[in-house]
Design a protein around this motif. Structure first.
Motif, PDB file in Angstrom:
ATOM      1  N   MET A   1       0.846  -1.199   0.000  1.00 57.80           N
ATOM      2  CA  MET A   1       0.000   0.000   0.000  1.00 57.80           C
ATOM      3  C   MET A   1       0.877   1.244   0.000  1.00 57.80           C
ATOM      4  O   MET A   1       1.820   1.350   0.784  1.00 57.80           O
ATOM      5  N   LEU A   2       0.600   2.184  -0.919  1.00 59.89           N
ATOM      6  CA  LEU A   2       1.369   3.431  -0.986  1.00 59.89           C
ATOM      7  C   LEU A   2       0.784   4.435   0.001  1.00 59.89           C
ATOM      8  O   LEU A   2      -0.415   4.685  -0.001  1.00 59.89           O
ATOM      9  N   THR A   3       1.674   5.038   0.822  1.00 59.94           N
ATOM     10  CA  THR A   3       1.229   6.014   1.814  1.00 59.94           C
ATOM     11  C   THR A   3       2.203   7.184   1.855  1.00 59.94           C
ATOM     12  O   THR A   3       3.425   6.978   1.902  1.00 59.94           O
ATOM     13  N   LEU A   4       1.674   8.414   1.793  1.00 58.56           N
ATOM     14  CA  LEU A   4       2.473   9.617   2.006  1.00 58.56           C
ATOM     15  C   LEU A   4       2.252  10.029   3.456  1.00 58.56           C
ATOM     16  O   LEU A   4       1.153  10.423   3.836  1.00 58.56           O
ATOM     17  N   GLY A   5       3.335   9.937   4.278  1.00 56.99           N
ATOM     18  CA  GLY A   5       3.173  10.104   5.708  1.00 56.99           C
ATOM     19  C   GLY A   5       3.636  11.422   6.273  1.00 56.99           C
ATOM     20  O   GLY A   5       3.394  11.709   7.445  1.00 56.99           O
ATOM     21  N   THR A   6       4.335  12.279   5.472  1.00 59.50           N
ATOM     22  CA  THR A   6       4.817  13.557   5.994  1.00 59.50           C
ATOM     23  C   THR A   6       4.534  14.657   4.970  1.00 59.50           C
ATOM     24  O   THR A   6       4.183  14.384   3.813  1.00 59.50           O
ATOM     25  N   THR A   7       4.726  15.913   5.403  1.00 61.28           N
ATOM     26  CA  THR A   7       4.456  17.069   4.532  1.00 61.28           C
ATOM     27  C   THR A   7       5.520  17.258   3.463  1.00 61.28           C
ATOM     28  O   THR A   7       5.416  18.178   2.667  1.00 61.28           O
ATOM     29  N   THR A   8       6.546  16.393   3.444  1.00 59.83           N
ATOM     30  CA  THR A   8       7.627  16.522   2.446  1.00 59.83           C
ATOM     31  C   THR A   8       7.539  15.446   1.375  1.00 59.83           C
ATOM     32  O   THR A   8       8.405  15.376   0.511  1.00 59.83           O
ATOM     33  N   GLN A   9       6.521  14.584   1.404  1.00 65.04           N
ATOM     34  CA  GLN A   9       6.438  13.453   0.481  1.00 65.04           C
ATOM     35  C   GLN A   9       5.321  13.664  -0.543  1.00 65.04           C
ATOM     36  O   GLN A   9       4.210  14.064  -0.173  1.00 65.04           O
ATOM     37  N   THR A  10       5.632  13.424  -1.844  1.00 65.04           N
ATOM     38  CA  THR A  10       4.644  13.537  -2.919  1.00 65.04           C
ATOM     39  C   THR A  10       4.805  12.353  -3.875  1.00 65.04           C
ATOM     40  O   THR A  10       5.778  11.589  -3.795  1.00 65.04           O
ATOM     41  N   LEU A  11       3.840  12.203  -4.784  1.00 64.32           N
ATOM     42  CA  LEU A  11       3.897  11.180  -5.830  1.00 64.32           C
ATOM     43  C   LEU A  11       3.912  11.899  -7.177  1.00 64.32           C
ATOM     44  O   LEU A  11       3.064  12.758  -7.425  1.00 64.32           O
ATOM     45  N   GLU A  12       4.919  11.570  -8.048  1.00 66.36           N
ATOM     46  CA  GLU A  12       5.096  12.248  -9.336  1.00 66.36           C
ATOM     47  C   GLU A  12       4.988  11.247 -10.490  1.00 66.36           C
ATOM     48  O   GLU A  12       5.186  10.042 -10.308  1.00 66.36           O
ATOM     49  N   ALA A  13       4.706  11.784 -11.686  1.00 66.62           N
ATOM     50  CA  ALA A  13       4.699  10.974 -12.904  1.00 66.62           C
ATOM     51  C   ALA A  13       5.309  11.784 -14.040  1.00 66.62           C
ATOM     52  O   ALA A  13       5.145  13.013 -14.095  1.00 66.62           O
ATOM     53  N   LEU A  14       6.031  11.107 -14.971  1.00 72.11           N
ATOM     54  CA  LEU A  14       6.613  11.770 -16.135  1.00 72.11           C
ATOM     55  C   LEU A  14       6.761  10.737 -17.249  1.00 72.11           C
ATOM     56  O   LEU A  14       6.676   9.525 -17.015  1.00 72.11           O
ATOM     57  N   LEU A  15       6.998  11.236 -18.473  1.00 71.08           N
ATOM     58  CA  LEU A  15       7.140  10.371 -19.642  1.00 71.08           C
ATOM     59  C   LEU A  15       8.592  10.311 -20.075  1.00 71.08           C
ATOM     60  O   LEU A  15       9.396  11.203 -19.757  1.00 71.08           O
ATOM     61  N   GLY A  16       8.921   9.262 -20.875  1.00 70.86           N
ATOM     62  CA  GLY A  16      10.283   9.110 -21.356  1.00 70.86           C
ATOM     63  C   GLY A  16      10.589   9.995 -22.547  1.00 70.86           C
ATOM     64  O   GLY A  16      11.757  10.115 -22.953  1.00 70.86           O
ATOM     65  N   GLY A  17       9.588  10.640 -23.143  1.00 73.15           N
ATOM     66  CA  GLY A  17       9.812  11.502 -24.295  1.00 73.15           C
ATOM     67  C   GLY A  17       8.601  12.380 -24.545  1.00 73.15           C
ATOM     68  O   GLY A  17       7.600  12.319 -23.831  1.00 73.15           O
ATOM     69  N   THR A  18       8.689  13.206 -25.600  1.00 74.35           N
ATOM     70  CA  THR A  18       7.588  14.107 -25.946  1.00 74.35           C
ATOM     71  C   THR A  18       6.453  13.321 -26.605  1.00 74.35           C
ATOM     72  O   THR A  18       6.699  12.407 -27.393  1.00 74.35           O
TER      73      THR A  18
END
Length: 421
Positions: A1-18
């Motif tokens: 289970m994914l959990t963000l437990g502090t005010t400094t943690q985020t979840l990001e997404a990006l692509l390998g190209g345009t």
């Protein structure tokens, strides 16, 4: 289970190209978990090519964001390579890749309680074949160290109260004593005992327990932590059988018939017979166990600061900028407060240069000479035998009446006006 437990943690997404035409869309469903609440929420956004985009923001203080589901769909006209990563800025920024895959056109990358997967445009999961036969059970491995226990989930709502059982039938009424002859009336038969009370209805089922709280992130290995809090109380046992119904009370005796009255005058009405004793009421069945108490509501937000922190000096004013309370220091002695939209608070102190006030210009003044600043004055003019002497500003105007005979005698009347315009 994914959990963000502090005010400094985020979840990001990006692509390998345009992308060729359109960036993928990301939807994250999560629970905002505090010590007393567990609230479901959703965050959605579009990706931006190779630029990282936050798809789940950091939680507020003393709060966790527990990821329940993620869906990122490739709506472009070409395949894309997707990376989802965990980011922590509590010290030096740390990135941890949690998922990476190439999505064909129409594919969706998803996450749920089973973990990450890729689903094609028909809804079928990729890379999953038919389930093979189950192999023999392997030997049980040594038990690993127990991780830190997560906070207890919120308590479920109490089950509804069971319906009240039907009321027992009323016991039969005792027979009415026979009607006495015209003489004394026979005693009324005793009232039948009340029927036993119906058993209490079964207690409603206990409400389902709230979901398990998210597990806290594993910290670095240290000394053995203190024992976790007591586990949740087990479900309540079934309700005991109702108590036996008490026996019906004994029926009272029927009153005896009164004697026949004489044929002559009608005899007095006989005294009413005594009422028979009422039968004892059977014992009441035992009360079912009370349902568990619901969880306490969350504490309301703190009220707005009333100025005790913002104001520091005698004469300070409490005002506001476009977004927050602000202090306007006391002005210079003799200065006045003026509106000014250029100032941060919209107010400022300015010198008091006086105003356009004073006496009205359209009043009916008596004057010794016309003034362009007045609109309705009256001019004082000397008539025959009258002299007017204006002694100047802040002085007197003297009006003398000398009479009609002339000569050098003193004036008959003299008026002094001080303050005529």
């Amino acid at each position: 289970m994914l959990t963000l437990g502090t005010t400094t943690q985020t979840l990001e997404a990006l692509l390998g190209g345009t992308v060729a035409t359109t960036n993928p869309a990301a939807v994250v469903s999560y629970a905002e978990h505090t010590a007393t609440t567990y609230t479901g929420k959703v965050q959605h956004t579009d990706l931006n090519g190779t630029t990282p985009v936050t798809i789940l923001s950091a939680p507020p203080s003393s709060t966790e964001h527990v990821v329940r589901g993620v869906a990122i769909s490739n709506i472009d006209t070409a395949a894309v390579t997707l990376t989802v990563r965990f980011k922590d800025t509590s010290g030096s920024t740390v990135y941890r890749t949690v998922f990476k895959a190439t999505l064909s056109v129409g594919d969706t990358a998803g996450y749920d309680d089973d973990g990450w997967y890729v689903m094609d445009s028909t809804g079928a999961r990729k890379g999953i074949g038919a389930t093979g036969a189950q192999g023999p059970q392997g030997a049980t491995g040594a038990q690993g160290a127990t991780g830190a226990q997560g906070p207890q989930g919120a308590k479920g709502a109490d089950g509804a109260q069971g319906a009240t059982g039907a009321q027992g039938a009323t016991g039969a009424q005792g027979a009415t004593g026979a009607q006495g002859a015209t003489g004394a009336q026979g005693a009324t038969g005793a009232q039948g005992a009340a029927g036993p009370q119906g058993a209490d209805g079964a207690q409603g089922a206990t409400g389902a327990q709230g979901p398990q709280g998210a597990q806290g992130a594993t910290g670095p290995q240290g000394a053995i932590g203190a024992q976790g809090p007591q586990g949740a109380t087990g479900a309540q046992g079934p309700q005991g059988d109702p108590g036996a119904v008490g026996p019906q009370g004994v029926k009272g005796d029927t009153g005896s018939q009164g004697p026949q009255g004489a044929t002559g005058a009608q005899g007095a009405t006989g005294a009413q017979g005594a009422t028979g004793a009422q039968g004892a009421t059977g014992p009441q069945g035992a009360t079912g166990a009370q349902g568990a108490t619901g969880a306490q509501g969350a504490q309301g937000p703190q009220g707005v600061e009333g100025g005790t922190t913002t104001l520091t000096t005698k004469g300070d004013l409490l005002t506001r900028t476009s977004s927050a309370l602000a202090r306007l220091p006391v002005g210079t002695d003799g200065y006045i407060l003026s509106s000014d939209s250029v100032e941060t608070t919209g107010l400022k102190w300015i010198a008091n240069t006086g105003g356009s006030g004073g006496a009205p210009t359209d009043a009916r003044y008596v004057v010794t000479g016309y003034s362009s600043g007045l609109s309705d004055e009256r001019l004082l003019t000397a008539g025959t035998g009258i002299t007017i002497t204006d002694n100047g500003a802040n002085n007197t105007v003297v009006i003398e009446a000398t009479g009609g005979g002339g000569g050098t005698s003193a004036p008959d009347y003299m008026f002094f006006f001080n303050g005529i315009i």
